[in-house]
Design an enzyme around this catalytic site. Structure first.
Site, PDB file in Angstrom:
ATOM      1  N   CYS A   1      30.798  27.911  32.010  1.00 18.05           N
ATOM      2  CA  CYS A   1      30.873  28.327  33.624  1.00 18.05           C
ATOM      3  C   CYS A   1      31.526  29.804  33.772  1.00 18.05           C
ATOM      4  CB  CYS A   1      31.402  27.186  34.516  1.00 18.05           C
ATOM      5  SG  CYS A   1      32.957  26.544  33.716  1.00 18.05           S
TER       6      CYS A   1
ATOM      7  N   GLU B   1      32.954  22.895  41.793  1.00 19.52           N
ATOM      8  CA  GLU B   1      32.852  24.220  40.765  1.00 19.52           C
ATOM      9  C   GLU B   1      31.421  24.347  40.360  1.00 19.52           C
ATOM     10  OE1 GLU B   1      35.873  25.515  39.626  1.00 19.52           O
ATOM     11  OE2 GLU B   1      36.919  23.969  40.789  1.00 19.52           O
TER      12      GLU B   1
HETATM   13  P1  NAP Z   1      23.421  19.893  37.811  1.00 18.48           P
HETATM   14  O1  NAP Z   1      22.146  19.484  37.811  1.00 18.48           O
HETATM   15  O2  NAP Z   1      23.983  20.247  39.202  1.00 18.48           O
HETATM   16  O3  NAP Z   1      24.407  18.586  37.443  1.00 18.48           O
HETATM   17  C1  NAP Z   1      25.605  18.582  37.399  1.00 18.48           C
HETATM   18  C2  NAP Z   1      25.952  17.173  37.529  1.00 18.48           C
HETATM   19  O4  NAP Z   1      25.563  16.740  38.741  1.00 18.48           O
HETATM   20  C3  NAP Z   1      25.509  16.127  36.415  1.00 18.48           C
HETATM   21  O5  NAP Z   1      26.357  15.150  36.118  1.00 18.48           O
HETATM   22  C4  NAP Z   1      24.247  15.737  37.213  1.00 18.48           C
HETATM   23  O6  NAP Z   1      23.867  14.274  36.529  1.00 18.48           O
HETATM   24  C5  NAP Z   1      24.851  15.535  38.552  1.00 18.48           C
HETATM   25  N1  NAP Z   1      23.783  15.391  39.441  1.00 18.48           N
HETATM   26  C6  NAP Z   1      22.757  15.890  39.645  1.00 18.48           C
HETATM   27  N2  NAP Z   1      21.904  15.420  40.592  1.00 18.48           N
HETATM   28  C7  NAP Z   1      22.749  14.551  41.230  1.00 18.48           C
HETATM   29  C8  NAP Z   1      22.669  13.921  42.308  1.00 18.48           C
HETATM   30  N3  NAP Z   1      21.530  13.926  43.380  1.00 18.48           N
HETATM   31  N4  NAP Z   1      23.650  12.849  42.606  1.00 18.48           N
HETATM   32  C9  NAP Z   1      24.848  12.804  41.829  1.00 18.48           C
HETATM   33  N5  NAP Z   1      24.848  13.491  40.771  1.00 18.48           N
HETATM   34  C10 NAP Z   1      24.040  14.310  40.476  1.00 18.48           C
HETATM   35  O7  NAP Z   1      23.998  21.146  36.953  1.00 18.48           O
HETATM   36  P2  NAP Z   1      23.339  21.612  35.669  1.00 18.48           P
HETATM   37  O8  NAP Z   1      22.086  22.386  35.807  1.00 18.48           O
HETATM   38  O9  NAP Z   1      23.176  20.308  34.572  1.00 18.48           O
HETATM   39  O10 NAP Z   1      24.581  22.239  35.009  1.00 18.48           O
HETATM   40  C11 NAP Z   1      24.250  23.558  34.812  1.00 18.48           C
HETATM   41  C12 NAP Z   1      25.161  24.283  36.025  1.00 18.48           C
HETATM   42  O11 NAP Z   1      26.575  23.787  36.275  1.00 18.48           O
HETATM   43  C13 NAP Z   1      25.311  25.763  35.753  1.00 18.48           C
HETATM   44  O12 NAP Z   1      24.755  26.443  36.960  1.00 18.48           O
HETATM   45  C14 NAP Z   1      26.697  25.969  35.778  1.00 18.48           C
HETATM   46  O13 NAP Z   1      26.995  27.166  36.215  1.00 18.48           O
HETATM   47  C15 NAP Z   1      27.361  25.099  36.507  1.00 18.48           C
HETATM   48  N6  NAP Z   1      28.611  24.815  35.874  1.00 18.48           N
HETATM   49  C16 NAP Z   1      29.575  25.269  36.563  1.00 18.48           C
HETATM   50  C17 NAP Z   1      30.884  24.893  36.011  1.00 18.48           C
HETATM   51  C18 NAP Z   1      32.386  25.180  36.715  1.00 18.48           C
HETATM   52  O14 NAP Z   1      33.488  24.860  36.162  1.00 18.48           O
HETATM   53  N7  NAP Z   1      32.043  25.745  37.657  1.00 18.48           N
HETATM   54  C19 NAP Z   1      31.066  24.294  34.701  1.00 18.48           C
HETATM   55  C20 NAP Z   1      30.039  24.042  34.008  1.00 18.48           C
HETATM   56  C21 NAP Z   1      28.506  24.199  34.672  1.00 18.48           C
HETATM   57  P3  NAP Z   1      22.808  14.323  35.498  1.00 18.48           P
HETATM   58  O15 NAP Z   1      22.829  15.228  34.562  1.00 18.48           O
HETATM   59  O16 NAP Z   1      22.421  12.888  35.363  1.00 18.48           O
HETATM   60  O17 NAP Z   1      21.606  14.826  36.314  1.00 18.48           O
END
Ligand code: NAP
Length: 682
Positions: free
Chosen positions: A294, A255
């Site tokens: 999101c 997602e």
């Molecule tokens: P992100 O950096 O991709 O982080 C999301 C999750 O992935 C976090 O738990 C993060 O952990 C983890 N993560 C990051 N790098 C990783 C790796 N190399 N290995 C394993 N896990 C890893 O996203 P964000 O920037 O925090 O979140 C915002 C984005 O999420 C927005 O773009 C939004 O559109 C999207 N979003 C989508 C939805 C949906 O339902 N589609 C819902 C909410 C948000 P850490 O925090 O420890 O880095």
């Protein structure tokens, strides 16, 4: 304070100092986070061997009961989650979505599991497929829990709901979870997991928690594990390409980003209820959870002729939003989750402003109530207006994950559809119109790009759940930019954690495997009328073949007069004969069903408590007067309703005529007393 990691049912601190997590509101440090030194391979093994084994011992109904108990328990302790939630920048209503919304997901899946799934360990997907002429070889699709762990990687915006919406279907499927919340708000998830563990409701190994990095976890995944990821598209792509995910074909649900659109119909001019609803909906979507949803509306697609009115009405509404400490009652919108997030949103607005004009907000200085504007991660609601949206790619691809949205004018419906599709795949879309032809055109034109769509007008607005609320009953996910994944959607969401297998064999074998009698399998002589048997005494295949009964013209006439169903096919010989399906007057379908009941019931007080319906009723052939009916009733499926004193029994029912041709078939649904209940009343 270092956040705990829940490893093999023990709270473990990671090595090193970890990273400092700060309150979104005050900037003060809240906790440290590290998962260094954890044995991720051992966590996976524990999930598979202990958690999975414990969960698979339970039936779907027992797992459903477990979810309900957990939901009730968390409800009792929700105050402490609300207190912590404020530090993430969430107002009370934001927290309600996260905390109560998350808990209600447990309730819904509990109920779905007990109502729509069997009280058994195997889920039957669809009806059996007959594969042979003589009926000795058939097939049934079955779903069984995957024998691995479900790795949940969650986003920062909903630390409770994000965990629970994935956990509910996973546990219901019989699969253990390893949850990794996003670091910035992990302290709230951790506090909820602490409560879950303390409740003792989940079996050992069903849930583990990683606060911090997932280390080398991915290196130990196998084909029975699943990953459900929520976050940015960039991270999803990176993780999806992990060599182990690729080589083991690990199921991966993503997602990700989503530039959701909301289209205002051309009929919804200023002064109409729909125009006002639109302004309200967009304002709410932009500002609830400070736009960190999101599903939030990022693109406001409005008729060009009234785009100015939309901008001015939205600017007025956004101007009334009070920003500040989410703990304060006077505040409508809290802070973003972190300072880093605020900088990120600011950068994205700058990027957007190359192709759209900021028409409201966008200032670094603004009033903040009861909080320090510099230390807290506050951001002003910001509205942009893009005059040429078809030739401005940034407005369709740059996601500012905060209270930011852009007005995109359209000239006709085709253009509105094109603009919506330029989002390249969204989680949620909405259409606000009171013209159902417009609604159909817009939905059919854009549905392929969306996981969920809502049409709002004056008739449903008051009860509508709104544009941005994912519901456990409905699919949450979307194509393309939204990740191509699908979560929730009722039982569909449970099946993501199960393997679907087509099983072929004899009807008798399929009956034994699926515990649902398959036509062609043995029919047992129950030794007595099956209605004299308790739930436990009944066996699948127990069959009653009734005596015969002739249907007379008087019966048909009487039934017509008695019920008032004087449809010509039952009352007018000549007219009936003109109907291509009949040669003359025929019996009512419901007369056949009624006569069938008269043939198969045992009238005396007995363990059968009630008939609560029929399923899949089909009238296969007309019944003429003079025909003779006979019924075969076979015990098809038993579902114990634990603790109620009864179970549901489904009877495969066939009504045939004097030539052995089937004239009607259906499933009769009854409630039958258990031994215990029957013993107490008899
Ligand atoms: P992100 O950096 O991709 O982080 C999301 C999750 O992935 C976090 O738990 C993060 O952990 C983890 N993560 C990051 N790098 C990783 C790796 N190399 N290995 C394993 N896990 C890893 O996203 P964000 O920037 O925090 O979140 C915002 C984005 O999420 C927005 O773009 C939004 O559109 C999207 N979003 C989508 C939805 C949906 O339902 N589609 C819902 C909410 C948000 P850490 O925090 O420890 O880095």
């Amino acid at each position: 304070m270092k956040l705990g990691n829940l490893v093999m049912d023990q709270w473990v601190e990671g090595d090193g100092d970890g990273t400092v997590l700060c309150s979104a509101v005050s900037g003060d440090s809240v906790a440290r986070i590290t998962s260094q030194g954890l044995d991720f391979a051992a966590m996976l093994d524990y999930a598979r061997n202990t958690g999975g084994a414990n969960l698979r011992r339970l039936t779907f109904h027992e797992r459903g009961e477990m979810l309900k108990a957990l939901a009730k328990y968390l409800m009792e302790h929700k105050r402490e989650f609300y207190e912590l939630s404020t530090m993430t920048g969430a107002t009370r209503s934001d927290s309600w979505i996260d905390i109560d919304g998350g808990i209600s997901t447990l309730f819904v899946f509990s109920s779905k599991g007990r109502r729509e799934m069997p009280n058994d360990h195997v889920y039957l997907d669809g009806a059996p497929e007959q594969l042979s002429k003589n009926g000795t070889f058939a097939a049934q699709h079955i779903c069984t829990p995957k024998l691995g762990a479900a790795v949940h990687i969650n986003a920062f915006n909903f630390p409770c709901w994000g965990m629970l919406e994935k956990l509910a279907p996973t546990l219901l499927a019989g699969v253990p979870a390893i949850v990794k919340p996003a670091s910035s708000t992990a302290y709230l998830t951790e506090s909820m997991v602490k409560r879950i563990l303390a409740s003792g409701i989940l079996p050992k190994g069903a849930l583990q928690l990683i606060c911090g990095s997932v280390g080398d976890l991915f290196d130990h995944l196998n084909c029975q594990d699943t990953i459900a990821f929520t976050g940015s598209k960039t991270t999803a792509e990176f993780l999806q390409q992990h060599p182990r995910v690729v080589s083991e074909s690990v199921a991966f649900t993503a997602e990700t980003d989503s530039l959701n659109s909301s289209i205002l119909g051309p009929d919804a001019l200023p002064g109409t209820p729909e125009f006002d609803l639109y302004i309200k909906e967009v304002t709410r979507e932009m500002t609830s959870k400070a736009g960190q949803k999101c599903t939030a509306i990022r693109r406001i697609i409005a008729p060009a002729a009234i785009a100015g009115d939309v901008v001015s009405a939205l600017s007025t509404a956004l101007g009334k939003i009070r920003i500040g400490n989410p703990a304060s009652k006077d505040v409508d919108m809290g802070a973003l989750a972190s300072q880093g997030q605020r900088d990120e949103v600011r950068d994205r607005v700058n990027e957007l402003s190359h192709q759209a004009n900021v028409v409201f907000g966008g200032r670094d200085e603004f009033d903040v109530i009861d909080a320090d504007a510099v230390k807290g991660a506050f951001f002003m609601p910001t509205l942009l207006h893009c005059e040429k949206p078809l030739s401005s790619p940034a407005v369709h691809s740059v996601e500012a994950f905060g209270p930011v949205s852009t007005v995109l004018p359209y000239d006709d419906l085709a253009e509105a559809i094109e603009l919506s599709r330029l989002g390249a795949g969204s989680l949620a879309g909405s259409v606000i119109t009171n013209d159902n032809d417009v609604a159909r055109e817009l939905i059919l034109g854009t549905a392929a790009y969306h996981g969920r769509m809502v049409v709002i007008n004056r008739h449903c607005a008051a009860e509508s759940t709104g544009h941005g609320s994912p519901l456990p009953h409905l699919v949450h996910g979307g194509p393309g930019r939204a990740g191509g994944g699908e979560e929730m959607g009722g039982v569909r969401g449970v099946l993501h954690y199960m393997q679907r297998t087509a099983v072929q064999g004899s009807p008798e074998t399929l009956t034994a495997i699926g515990r649902r009698w398959v036509r062609g399998a043995d029919q047992n002589d129950p030794g007595a009328h099956p209605f004299r048997k308790t739930f436990e005494q009944l066996r699948l295949g127990d069959t009653l073949v009734t005596a015969e009964r002739e249907v007379s013209l008087e019966d048909i006439q009487h039934f017509a007069e008695f019920t008032g169903d004087t449809f010509y096919a039952h009352t007018d010989e000549e007219a009936a004969a003109k109907n291509p399906f009949f040669e003359g007057r025929v019996a009512h379908g419901y007369l056949i069903v009624s006569f069938a009941a008269g043939l198969f019931v045992d009238p005396d007080f007995g363990p059968v408590l009630a008939n609560y319906g029929v399923d899949d009723l089909r009238f296969a052939k007309p019944v003429n007067y003079g025909d003779t009916l006979k019924v075969r009733l076979t015990c098809k499926q038993k579902t114990l309703r634990a603790g109620t004193g009864y179970g549901e029994v489904r009877w495969d029912t066939e009504v045939s005529n004097q030539d052995g041709e089937i004239v009607a078939q259906y499933d009769v649904l009854t409630m039958v007393a258990t031994d215990e209940h029957w013993g107490s009343v008899n």
